[in-house]
Design an enzyme around this catalytic site. Sequence first.
Site, PDB file in Angstrom:
ATOM      1  N   LYS A 188      30.029  80.119  63.120  1.00 19.38           N
ATOM      2  CA  LYS A 188      30.508  80.702  62.337  1.00 19.38           C
ATOM      3  C   LYS A 188      31.778  81.831  61.967  1.00 19.38           C
ATOM      4  O   LYS A 188      32.452  81.529  61.352  1.00 19.38           O
ATOM      5  CB  LYS A 188      29.396  81.584  61.881  1.00 19.38           C
ATOM      6  CG  LYS A 188      28.531  80.607  61.320  1.00 19.38           C
ATOM      7  CD  LYS A 188      26.718  81.687  60.980  1.00 19.38           C
ATOM      8  CE  LYS A 188      25.537  80.973  60.499  1.00 19.38           C
ATOM      9  NZ  LYS A 188      24.492  80.821  60.135  1.00 19.38           N
ATOM     10  N   ARG A 198      34.629  81.849  59.227  1.00 21.62           N
ATOM     11  CA  ARG A 198      34.460  82.884  58.509  1.00 21.62           C
ATOM     12  C   ARG A 198      37.344  82.777  58.503  1.00 21.62           C
ATOM     13  O   ARG A 198      37.354  83.211  57.556  1.00 21.62           O
ATOM     14  CB  ARG A 198      34.682  83.987  59.088  1.00 21.62           C
ATOM     15  CG  ARG A 198      33.208  84.679  58.854  1.00 21.62           C
ATOM     16  CD  ARG A 198      32.737  85.927  58.889  1.00 21.62           C
ATOM     17  NE  ARG A 198      31.235  86.164  58.239  1.00 21.62           N
ATOM     18  CZ  ARG A 198      30.639  86.985  58.242  1.00 21.62           C
ATOM     19  NH1 ARG A 198      31.125  88.352  58.430  1.00 21.62           N
ATOM     20  NH2 ARG A 198      29.439  87.341  58.232  1.00 21.62           N
ATOM     21  N   GLY A 230      24.628  69.895  51.359  1.00 19.95           N
ATOM     22  CA  GLY A 230      23.425  69.974  51.412  1.00 19.95           C
ATOM     23  C   GLY A 230      22.353  70.155  50.368  1.00 19.95           C
ATOM     24  O   GLY A 230      21.193  71.332  51.625  1.00 19.95           O
ATOM     25  N   THR A 245      19.865  68.947  49.687  1.00 20.67           N
ATOM     26  CA  THR A 245      18.131  68.025  49.900  1.00 20.67           C
ATOM     27  C   THR A 245      18.086  69.153  51.121  1.00 20.67           C
ATOM     28  O   THR A 245      16.883  68.704  51.115  1.00 20.67           O
ATOM     29  CB  THR A 245      18.735  66.777  49.726  1.00 20.67           C
ATOM     30  OG1 THR A 245      19.006  66.570  50.942  1.00 20.67           O
ATOM     31  CG2 THR A 245      19.366  66.089  48.399  1.00 20.67           C
ATOM     32  N   ILE A 291      17.517  74.819  52.800  1.00 19.21           N
ATOM     33  CA  ILE A 291      17.781  76.174  52.719  1.00 19.21           C
ATOM     34  C   ILE A 291      18.544  75.517  51.567  1.00 19.21           C
ATOM     35  O   ILE A 291      17.588  75.534  49.932  1.00 19.21           O
ATOM     36  CB  ILE A 291      18.435  76.848  53.623  1.00 19.21           C
ATOM     37  CG1 ILE A 291      17.738  77.402  54.224  1.00 19.21           C
ATOM     38  CG2 ILE A 291      18.681  77.910  52.508  1.00 19.21           C
ATOM     39  CD1 ILE A 291      16.284  78.483  53.210  1.00 19.21           C
ATOM     40  N   GLY A 292      18.848  74.225  51.339  1.00 16.55           N
ATOM     41  CA  GLY A 292      20.127  74.008  50.372  1.00 16.55           C
ATOM     42  C   GLY A 292      19.739  73.329  48.775  1.00 16.55           C
ATOM     43  O   GLY A 292      19.173  73.528  47.636  1.00 16.55           O
TER      44      GLY A 292
END
Length: 327
Positions: free
Chosen positions: A130, A134, A12, A14, A17-18
């Site tokens: 998420k 985890r 990710g 580009t 946040i990446g």
Amino acid sequence: MGESKENLLIFGATGYIGAYILREILKNKDSFGRIAIITSPGTAENKSEQLQNLKSEGVEVFVGDVTNPTDVLNAFKVISTVGRNVLAEQINWIQLAESIPSVTRFFPSEYGTDIDYNPQSVHEIPHQLKIKVRAALKATSSLNYTYVVTGPYADGQMLAYLSALAESARVIGTYDVKAKSATLIEDGKGKISFTTPKECSVGKLVVKALLYPEASNKRALKVNSFTTTPADIVAEFEKQTGDKWTVTYTSLAQLKELEAAAWENKAPLAPIYTLRRIWAEGGTLYVKRDNSLIDAEDNMETLADAVRDAIITQRSGTQATDTRKLA
């Protein structure tokens, strides 16, 4: 701090946040070994100039399908900054990473709200993928990992906290520079912990976590740029624009009703409604942040910095249209 230089493979890189995280990694590239990204054929075609610039800075670019194990076999350490549309794919990457002895750490795409903030967090709909990621990491025997928890993004990009939302959605909270108006939840005096994506605050925090493995291993790092209230955000917008803003308010009870309706109607913005409610309830506020554990107390962006950048973003009309990574 570890003395060996570790290799990085970034998913990710580009995206919203990446790109910021990769920029900060490159500023500190002498601290790492090989720096590589894996990107799709479509991105390789549509962002060829961006990728060529990265190559000129020494980044290795692998073009492939992130759902294909053979395309990620060259991973050394994995940093994932993917959006919600491919969060579940990380479980497959974790299983693959554990089978490769050279892969030692995994940074999943956590950036945002703490999914383990309180007993109610496990039931929040946007947290479910998420939570599974985890669980997959905790089940591994050879991988170290770090969850970088940042709180909402103090940014003017579309759907980020300081953006101007469309008229139909502004009731969930908005800051509109052009209209000089804002909508706050409740009385706007509840504190929220923010992190700025621009000027690489998120990137700085990730790099620091990489460089301080002893402090960040197998834990959630609850880090941020600053803590403030929506009312203080409005005051800063007024100060920097030189105008008095019109402020309206949405009650928490009303927001919960809108949130329930959004999920019932399968509205695309339903996760944003939930996150806005979580933030208004104090779901990113911590007694003590973890910046000090990774030597990241200094030179973080301030509220004034974030508002300045949000004004520039909104006035320039460059708000992102791909909003999947903002949730």
